[in-house]
Design a protein around this motif. Sequence first.
Motif, PDB file in Angstrom:
ATOM      1  N   UNK A 388      13.661  38.415-114.496  1.00 17.22           N
ATOM      2  CA  UNK A 388      12.387  38.454-115.218  1.00 17.22           C
ATOM      3  C   UNK A 388      11.777  37.063-115.390  1.00 17.22           C
ATOM      4  N   UNK A 389      12.617  36.035-115.478  1.00 22.84           N
ATOM      5  CA  UNK A 389      12.103  34.685-115.692  1.00 22.84           C
ATOM      6  C   UNK A 389      12.070  33.841-114.426  1.00 22.84           C
ATOM      7  N   UNK A 390      12.441  34.401-113.272  1.00 21.07           N
ATOM      8  CA  UNK A 390      12.357  33.651-112.031  1.00 21.07           C
ATOM      9  C   UNK A 390      13.559  33.907-111.136  1.00 21.07           C
ATOM     10  N   UNK A 391      13.618  33.160-110.036  1.00 20.38           N
ATOM     11  CA  UNK A 391      14.708  33.310-109.072  1.00 20.38           C
ATOM     12  C   UNK A 391      15.953  32.574-109.546  1.00 20.38           C
ATOM     13  N   UNK A 392      17.112  33.156-109.182  1.00 20.22           N
ATOM     14  CA  UNK A 392      18.400  32.524-109.430  1.00 20.22           C
ATOM     15  C   UNK A 392      19.233  32.569-108.159  1.00 20.22           C
ATOM     16  N   UNK A 393      19.958  31.486-107.925  1.00 17.49           N
ATOM     17  CA  UNK A 393      20.853  31.391-106.770  1.00 17.49           C
ATOM     18  C   UNK A 393      22.278  31.415-107.286  1.00 17.49           C
ATOM     19  N   UNK A 394      23.081  32.357-106.770  1.00 21.18           N
ATOM     20  CA  UNK A 394      24.479  32.479-107.165  1.00 21.18           C
ATOM     21  C   UNK A 394      25.353  32.201-105.937  1.00 21.18           C
ATOM     22  N   UNK A 395      26.249  31.246-106.049  1.00 22.35           N
ATOM     23  CA  UNK A 395      27.190  30.875-104.995  1.00 22.35           C
ATOM     24  C   UNK A 395      28.580  31.176-105.527  1.00 22.35           C
ATOM     25  N   UNK A 396      29.321  32.076-104.834  1.00 21.55           N
ATOM     26  CA  UNK A 396      30.654  32.476-105.302  1.00 21.55           C
ATOM     27  C   UNK A 396      31.653  32.327-104.169  1.00 21.55           C
ATOM     28  N   UNK A 397      32.826  31.910-104.540  1.00 17.14           N
ATOM     29  CA  UNK A 397      33.923  31.779-103.579  1.00 17.14           C
ATOM     30  C   UNK A 397      35.218  32.173-104.241  1.00 17.14           C
TER      31      UNK A 397
END
Length: 464
Positions: A388-397
């Motif tokens: 709702x407040x914008x884009x998010x980038x999630x990096x998981x390993x």
Amino acid sequence: MSSRRAADSAMSSPEADSPPSLQRRLLWRLTLGIGLLLGMLFIALDLLLDLAMYQRLDQFLAARADAFSVQLQRRGPADLDTLLAAYDLAGHTEFFAIYDGSGRLQTKSGNSAGGAVPLPRRAGASLHYDTVLPDGHRGRALALPLSRGGWLVLATERESWDRTERRMHGIMAGGIVLAILLAVAMCLLLVRHAFRTMTEEGRRLAAMSPEQAAQLHVDHLPREMQSYARAVRDALERSHQALERERRFSRHVAHELRTPVAEVRLAVEHALREGDAPALRKGMEAALCANARMERSIHALLALSRWESGLESPEPDPLDLSMLLRQLIEASAVPWAGLPPVQLQGPPSAWVHSDTGMLERILANLLHNAREYGDPAKPVQVQLRLDADGYRVCVSNAAAEVRAEDVVRFGERYWRGGDRDADRHHAGLGLALSQALASALGLQLVFALEQGEVVATLGPLPAL
């Protein structure tokens, strides 16, 4: 000559060149301002008092003159002695005189003695005027034309009125002086109280050691001084932060360069002691490796110092976040042995407004760490989602050996997990630099441990 030199030295002294104190400025300006204001008030009240006094005297004289003229018309000149018996009393303060049409005196009151109330030269209609009475006192007179011709002049003494007016002048002047003294004294006391608190704060700050953060208390200061005090407090805090950055930079440089320098010395000493070509080659390779570590540490520290001190600021531009992620993943897809692949999930395009270089450095560092420390058998997952407040980038390993207390220390300078010297290929500044860049962009970089995976979330980036 000596007196002239003394005068020149006095004029050139710091006391002669120093500006006047605030209390002196306030003293003469308040005195001048309140004095002018109350002086104008004094003049206005004096005019009103004179006007009221003259109106009262003129009304009294008009009433007496009207009654006298009516009686004079009824009885005639022969009854003047009976009519004006009251004016024959010695020391009476009222006088009269009757003049004919040509201005000659016909009769006057008995208390006039050898003189008479003078008739004004410009007598036409009834006229009120100031005059000198026959007894030498100041008085107020009325010249009233008679119906049978001639003039009736009636006067009364005004000495008592003048004395009352002088007393009123003295009271008002004393009140003005007292008001000025009280106002100036109260203002000077308030100024001294305000500056006493500033002086106490100055003494407290001067007594603090350089290691302590200078904290200026502004809540107890007057409202007019709080804005200036807050500006001084902010300036002190910025100076302390800059000093702490310089100290931290110096400590970190000394700390990080100590081990590589020792390694270079030991490698060179060993190569010189052995003396053969393989030993020399091995020593040179160790020196180059240590030099590379020093160079990485110095570059990372300088970058952190620049961003934390505000020497570099973001320059946002529109950019496609999806395309940037694809480019970074393709650039990192070098088939190195033991590194996991990267999988991207997200929309084909995601336009945001941010600094391309800073955002690219953050994402590249997150991808590099995820591949470097991830499980080679499990791919690194990169997810781009729109909240709702914008884009998010999630990096998981996958990180089976990482504990929750380790995740809390992510972003801490020189922390390399477990044994700080276990990984000599990293300076331990990558995530700290990413945190500083994210903070400069107004973003949040959060690390979490979820079901055996380390998840780094960057955002929010407002969508265009």
